[in-house]
Design an enzyme around this catalytic site. Structure first.
Site, PDB file in Angstrom:
ATOM      1  N   ARG A 134     -12.241 -29.950 -68.226  1.00 34.76           N
ATOM      2  CA  ARG A 134     -10.899 -29.718 -68.750  1.00 34.76           C
ATOM      3  C   ARG A 134     -10.075 -30.986 -68.568  1.00 34.76           C
ATOM      4  O   ARG A 134     -10.237 -31.722 -67.588  1.00 34.76           O
ATOM      5  CB  ARG A 134     -10.230 -28.542 -68.021  1.00 34.76           C
ATOM      6  N   HIS A 143     -13.112 -33.070 -77.835  1.00 33.21           N
ATOM      7  CA  HIS A 143     -13.294 -31.725 -77.280  1.00 33.21           C
ATOM      8  C   HIS A 143     -14.410 -30.996 -78.046  1.00 33.21           C
ATOM      9  O   HIS A 143     -14.242 -29.877 -78.529  1.00 33.21           O
ATOM     10  CB  HIS A 143     -11.992 -30.920 -77.340  1.00 33.21           C
TER      11      HIS A 143
END
Length: 319
Positions: A234, A282
């Site tokens: 993350r 991502h």
């Protein structure tokens, strides 16, 4: 706990196209009703499927029983401080696990086999024969986070011949992997790794963990030079100015970042143009409706048969 065909499911997502999820649900479970607006069926909604749901959007649903995260992580759910007191379930899917392991192996091998250097040489039309490259067994890959994703990546890296160590909150036992755990174990973990792969969940305890204080505990030199950092966990785990400073000081030799504090990564970020930074958008383990919807339906059906839910999130730990 027996389900009815007309039990309603709320799809609460932002930043994603809901149409593909609706299409896959219609294929997999045509008798189940999926709605995008809770106000249309508040009293009938039994389940919620969420990704970065609007804060407060799950309140006022009197018959809500379970919240399902549509991503591998669940930190996006806890940004909502008005969550109802119902179980939260993480998605654990062979598809997600394989995608993440592919990404980790790809990036580990790319750094191990000097991919950055060769791409830079190609752009400069430089032919430089580098005869000496370390063998996999000379390189230690350390994985921060030994959950389902970390364990699978560790095993695949072991199969390629790398030495693998791991760190987690609690002791995990994986054949062929040196395991460290807890605050005391982190120091021992860091001093031996050549490539660090971060797959930690984002929690209050792990926020900003990839920072100068961690880099300072890593060894100065190894078979690849200074250590390499790969973060596919993350964005909130990393201190981006510290990463740039560590690169410029030679504390890190290269980094791969798939996640960022602000996404999309702002065009003005110096990470874009740093020669020792690999950026992916991502993309390490994207959620595929085609793969995940059958997993969710199977969970619903087993739950409605009276079987316990799997992969329930510890709300105190937030993962």
């Amino acid at each position: 706990m027996t389900g009815n065909a007309d039990d309603t499911i709320l799809l609460a997502v932002t930043g994603w196209d809901p149409d593909v999820w609706q299409t896959e649900f219609a294929k997999a479970a045509p008798a189940r009703k999926l709605v995008l607006d809770a106000d249309t069926a508040k009293d009938k909604i039994r389940y919620a499927l969420v990704w970065k749901q609007r804060p407060g959007s799950l309140m006022g649903l009197p018959n809500l029983e379970v919240i399902f995260s549509l991503g591998a992580g669940v930190d996006h759910i806890f940004h909502d401080h008005q969550l109802p007191d119902v179980p939260i379930v993480r998605i654990v899917s062979p598809d997600l696990t394989m995608r993440m392991s592919e990404y980790v192996v790809w990036q580990v091998l790319d750094h191990h086999r000097l991919g950055l250097r060769y791409r830079q040489q190609q752009t400069q039309k430089v032919w430089h024969e580098d005869r000496r490259q370390p063998a996999a067994h000379e390189v230690t890959v350390g994985i921060l986070g030994l959950g389902v994703l970390g364990r699978d990546a560790a095993q695949k890296l072991r199969n390629l011949g790398f030495r693998v160590s791991g760190w987690s909150r609690r002791l995990q036992t994986i054949e062929g992997v040196t395991s460290h755990f807890g605050k005391d174990g982190l120091k021992d973990f860091l001093k031996d790794v050549d490539i660090v792969v971060c797959l930690l969940p984002l929690t209050p305890e792990t926020k900003g963990i990839l920072s100068m204080s961690m880099f300072a505990q890593m060894k100065a030199e190894g078979p690849l030079g200074a250590p390499v950092l790969i973060n596919a966990g993350r964005g909130g785990l990393q201190n981006e100015p510290d990463i740039l400073a560590a690169l410029d000081r030679g504390m890190l030799s290269a980094v791969t970042l798939d996640v960022f504090k602000t996404e999309p990564l702002p065009k003005g970020s110096p990470l874009w143009t740093h020669p020792q930074v690999v950026i992916t958008p991502h993309a390490a383990a994207s959620s595929s409706p085609q793969a995940l919807v059958p997993e969710i339906i199977a969970q619903l059906e087993s739950y409605e048969r009276g079987e316990p839910l799997k992969n329930i999130v510890d709300k105190a730990a937030q993962y």
